[in-house]
Design a protein around this motif. Structure first.
Motif, PDB file in Angstrom:
ATOM      1  N   ALA A  99       0.834  -1.205   0.000  1.00 39.79           N
ATOM      2  CA  ALA A  99       0.000   0.000   0.000  1.00 39.79           C
ATOM      3  C   ALA A  99       0.868   1.255   0.000  1.00 39.79           C
ATOM      4  N   GLN A 100       1.923   1.251   0.825  1.00 39.44           N
ATOM      5  CA  GLN A 100       2.819   2.398   0.878  1.00 39.44           C
ATOM      6  C   GLN A 100       3.530   2.605  -0.453  1.00 39.44           C
ATOM      7  N   MET A 101       4.000   1.520  -1.043  1.00 40.22           N
ATOM      8  CA  MET A 101       4.679   1.599  -2.333  1.00 40.22           C
ATOM      9  C   MET A 101       3.756   2.188  -3.391  1.00 40.22           C
ATOM     10  N   TYR A 102       2.515   1.736  -3.405  1.00 33.91           N
ATOM     11  CA  TYR A 102       1.565   2.213  -4.413  1.00 33.91           C
ATOM     12  C   TYR A 102       1.199   3.682  -4.186  1.00 33.91           C
ATOM     13  N   ILE A 103       0.876   4.026  -2.950  1.00 35.25           N
ATOM     14  CA  ILE A 103       0.429   5.397  -2.651  1.00 35.25           C
ATOM     15  C   ILE A 103       1.561   6.401  -2.846  1.00 35.25           C
ATOM     16  N   ALA A 104       2.743   6.105  -2.279  1.00 31.59           N
ATOM     17  CA  ALA A 104       3.867   7.042  -2.377  1.00 31.59           C
ATOM     18  C   ALA A 104       4.309   7.236  -3.827  1.00 31.59           C
ATOM     19  N   THR A 105       4.405   6.128  -4.570  1.00 36.26           N
ATOM     20  CA  THR A 105       4.824   6.244  -5.971  1.00 36.26           C
ATOM     21  C   THR A 105       3.770   6.948  -6.812  1.00 36.26           C
ATOM     22  N   SER A 106       2.498   6.691  -6.536  1.00 36.94           N
ATOM     23  CA  SER A 106       1.418   7.360  -7.265  1.00 36.94           C
ATOM     24  C   SER A 106       1.443   8.863  -7.027  1.00 36.94           C
ATOM     25  N   LEU A 107       1.630   9.258  -5.776  1.00 39.85           N
ATOM     26  CA  LEU A 107       1.672  10.683  -5.452  1.00 39.85           C
ATOM     27  C   LEU A 107       2.897  11.347  -6.065  1.00 39.85           C
TER      28      LEU A 107
END
Length: 316
Positions: A99-107
């Protein structure tokens, strides 16, 4: 060694920035200060744009988007990082890691596209002032902002899905302070060349395309500025453009270094130190750079302070 799928891993261990206790305490204090300042700076911009009608323009619409994004971006990684600096338990569950990987990279991807949009907005405002109101109407602002957010999350979805196709054949220790695609891919076994190519292509779209828009836009702006008769005006414009380009170079340069080089040449120790700049430093610098010499923001702050002073007099 027996391989195991990503889905069978219950947790990862994040090694963090340092293993020295004294260094960790110093890092905790420094990063906490930067985090608080970044939150306050970006939140002030959002509030000013909301309460002052003079700031209801395209430039500040995009700037408030950027500030909201920066608050989310830095919060997706730093609180956990601070907790790990004070604790010897640096584990993170599989679900939280992904979840962190997806959210941080998306932002982060969204920020790249939004910075490109902001540069294009400044180009229209300075080089085509007569067409600006029509070209950047309210509907167009929402379209560009929506494309930036949707594009950032969509491109990251491709990266994450491609990364999770492989089983883990190495220890589930991540040499980083948060879960990031290149570091997680290093734990995978099998031939990852296709996935690396996908990540490279996505990086071209997310990093090089917006960067090209930014450089072309500022190049045209500077060309227009050179035609100004006022030396003071030229000096101010050059100073403003230079400060913007410094932050852009810092953000894009470090991100390009991490995401666009071959995974075989990835160095965890150096990459995680490089990531500090686009994860922690730029969310603090952006509100400073975009408002430091901005008379509209200064006037908005003065207006808010006057309202508070008048309110206190009325209460008395």
């Amino acid at each position: 060694m027996q391989t195991k799928n990503f889905t069978s891993v219950s947790e990862f261990f994040l090694e963090g920035l340092s293993k020295n206790r004294n260094t960790e305490i110093l890092l905790f204090i420094l990063i906490l200060i930067i985090y608080v300042l970044a939150l306050v700076g970006n939140l002030v911009i959002i509030l000013l744009v909301h309460v002052d009608s003079c700031l209801h323009t395209p430039m500040y619409f995009f700037l408030s988007n950027l500030s909201g994004l920066e608050i989310s971006y830095v919060t997706s990684t730093v609180p956990q990082m601070l907790a790990h600096l004070l604790s010897e338990n640096r584990t993170i569950s599989f679900t939280r890691c992904i979840a962190q990987m997806y959210i941080a990279t998306s932002l982060g991807s969204t920020e790249c596209m939004l910075l490109g949009v902001m540069a294009y907005d400044r180009y229209l405002a300075i080089c085509s002032p007569l067409l600006y109101a029509v070209s950047m109407n309210r509907g167009r602002q929402w379209q560009l902002a929506t494309v930036s957010w949707a594009g950032g999350f969509l491109c990251t979805t491709m990266d994450v899905i491609a990364t999770l196709q492989f089983p883990i054949c190495r220890a589930n220790r991540i040499n980083h302070f948060f879960c990031e695609v290149p570091m997680l891919l290093k734990l995978a076994c099998g031939n990852t060349q296709i996935t690396e190519f996908v990540i490279f292509v996505v990086a071209v779209v997310i990093l090089l395309v917006p960067l090209s828009v930014i450089l072309i836009s500022y190049g045209l702006i500077l060309s227009s500025v050179l035609q100004m008769k006022s030396a003071a005006g030229r000096s101010k414009a050059f100073s403003t453009c230079a400060s913007h380009l410094v932050v852009v170079t810092l953000f894009f340069g470090t991100a390009i270094f991490v995401y666009m080089k071959p995974q075989s040449s990835t160095s965890g120790d150096f990459d995680k130190k490089t990531a500090v700049f686009y994860i922690i430093v730029t969310p603090l610098l952006n509100p400073i750079i975009y408002t430091l010499r901005n008379k509209d923001v200064h006037a908005a702050v003065a207006k808010v302070l006057r309202r508070q002073a008048l309110g206190k007099k009325v209460e008395l």
